[in-house]
Each structure stands twice: as C-alpha cells, then as structure tokens.
Design a protein around this motif. Structure first.
Motif, PDB file in Angstrom:
ATOM      1  N   THR A  39       0.698  -1.003   0.016  1.00  0.00           N
ATOM      2  CA  THR A  39       0.110   0.022   0.104  1.00  0.00           C
ATOM      3  C   THR A  39       1.020   1.340   0.062  1.00  0.00           C
ATOM      4  N   TRP A  40       0.658   2.166  -1.031  1.00  0.00           N
ATOM      5  CA  TRP A  40       1.420   3.495  -1.239  1.00  0.00           C
ATOM      6  C   TRP A  40       0.421   4.288  -0.834  1.00  0.00           C
ATOM      7  N   SER A  41       1.159   5.313   0.011  1.00  0.00           N
ATOM      8  CA  SER A  41       0.100   6.325   0.298  1.00  0.00           C
ATOM      9  C   SER A  41       0.832   7.882   0.126  1.00  0.00           C
ATOM     10  N   VAL A  42       0.044   8.757  -0.357  1.00  0.00           N
ATOM     11  CA  VAL A  42       0.589  10.311  -0.521  1.00  0.00           C
ATOM     12  C   VAL A  42      -0.117  11.107   0.661  1.00  0.00           C
ATOM     13  N   ASP A  43       0.765  11.640   1.325  1.00  0.00           N
ATOM     14  CA  ASP A  43       0.107  12.639   2.321  1.00  0.00           C
ATOM     15  C   ASP A  43       0.608  14.019   1.666  1.00  0.00           C
ATOM     16  N   VAL A  44      -0.449  15.012   1.765  1.00  0.00           N
ATOM     17  CA  VAL A  44      -0.169  16.270   1.570  1.00  0.00           C
ATOM     18  C   VAL A  44      -0.887  17.430   2.525  1.00  0.00           C
ATOM     19  N   ARG A  45       0.123  18.024   3.159  1.00  0.00           N
ATOM     20  CA  ARG A  45      -0.436  19.208   3.925  1.00  0.00           C
ATOM     21  C   ARG A  45      -0.580  20.361   2.818  1.00  0.00           C
ATOM     22  N   ILE A  46      -2.028  20.773   2.960  1.00  0.00           N
ATOM     23  CA  ILE A  46      -2.294  21.782   1.654  1.00  0.00           C
ATOM     24  C   ILE A  46      -1.901  23.202   2.098  1.00  0.00           C
ATOM     25  N   GLY A  47      -1.719  23.366   3.339  1.00  0.00           N
ATOM     26  CA  GLY A  47      -1.436  24.583   3.879  1.00  0.00           C
ATOM     27  C   GLY A  47       0.191  25.151   3.650  1.00  0.00           C
TER      28      GLY A  47
END
Length: 210
Positions: A39-47
C-alpha cells in the motif's frame, strides 16, 4: 517536476477530523507478485510549511520513503505517482504506467476527498447536481469578473493613455462582488475534492492559471 528526496522512515499519521481542509491523503494498493501487495500512500499538507511551500510525503505500508515539493513524480513499482496541487487542494494524484495509462489514487475515507467520494457513491444524483452547480458558479464568476478586472486595469493612467479605458457591462455592488468571490472559492474547493481542475475555470481568477 520537483526533485524527490529520501524519506526519514517515520510512520504515517492517522487522519484527524480537524484536518478536513488542510490535509489530503490518498492510497494505492499495488500487486508486487502473486502473493504480495503493497500500500502506497501520498500525504499532502495543503497549507504548506512555514514558508508556504507545499510538499508531498510518500509512504510504503505506512513508512515514509520519499518526499518532494509539488508537482511531484514518485517512482513506484510499475510506474510513477504524479501529484499536483492548486490553490484549493489537489488537482492530480495519479498512478501512471509507462504506457501512459492513469489511475487515480483512492482518497482516505476520513478525508474531505474521501467523504466527497462517499457522497458520489451513495447519492449520485445529488453529487452530479452539486458538481454542475460548481461549474455554473465558476462560469458566472468568470463572465462577470473578467470584464470588471479589465476595467480596473484600464483605470491605471499609463494603460488608459495607451489603449484607453474600458467600462465593464457588469457593475455589481461591493457586497455582490465579495459574495461572488467566496462562492467561487467554495465551488473550486468542491471541484478540488474530486480532483477536478480546469486552468480557466479554477485557475484564472484566483491563482493565475497552471
């Protein structure tokens, strides 16, 4: 695309309810062989960080393996994960194979994108109506806002002396213009939750296009 740097091995943090409009989290389940999945996950903090720079973190089975500023292209088994953002959220988070085929990653169920996807599955008619309303709002904002913007530009003396002045056919009171801006931002945010982005509708008025 920006340079990808190695991750530091930290664990993927659980998605919290208060992060609905500040964090995007997507997952991709890949078959490695007949008996193995990752399982590959992409985490982006938009701020973004303290400097306003937005980065994407890549995780494999919950462990941080890479980091990149956006737009990003993370090499993964069988292709790359491409990630790009707009002013309102993500506009692309796709798994791309060498033959050019694209597959959008699945939003985390707890995220705003995941909740919007759930609405699309459970109430498709309402979902379509909401999406159509967003497009209509952005078209109205474009049609009304661009002539007013041109009028403001032509009030600058050097511009007026060169090409003359332009009077917008739409003369809205200040409260109406402010309301239209907020409604248009809400419409673009709704589209970003579905990873829909058009350079003209979602970008021209508030973020300067692609």
């Amino acid at each position: 695309m920006e340079q990808v740097t190695p991750g530091d091995g930290h664990a993927l943090a659980r998605y919290r309810w208060w992060q609905q409009f500040s964090r995007s989290l997507f997952h991709l389940r890949l078959r490695i062989d007949a008996a193995t999945f990752e399982t590959w996950s992409v985490d982006v903090r938009i701020g973004g960080d303290e400097d306003g720079n937005v980065h994407a973190q890549l995780y494999r089975d919950g462990v941080n393996v890479a980091r990149s500023a956006l737009p990003a292209a993370f090499p993964v088994p069988g292709g790359v994960i491409e990630v790009a953002a707009s002013a309102y959220g993500l506009k692309r988070c796709d798994y791309v194979t060498p033959d050019g085929a694209r597959r959008q990653l699945v939003p985390d169920p707890a995220s705003a994108e995941g909740r919007r996807a759930h609405l699309d599955r459970t109430r498709p008619g309402f979902s379509r109506a909401l999406g159509t309303a967003s497009v209509i709002v952005l078209i109205v904002a474009l049609v009304v806002g661009v002539p007013q913007g041109i009028e403001q530009i032509t009030t600058i003396p050097v511009v007026a002396d060169t090409i003359g002045t332009f009077i917008s056919p739409f003369q809205l009171p200040a409260w109406a213009n402010i309301s239209l801006v907020f409604v248009a931002i809400a419409a673009s945010t709704e589209r970003a939750l579905r990873l829909r982005h058009n350079w003209l509708l979602d970008g021209s008025l508030f973020e300067g296009g692609e």
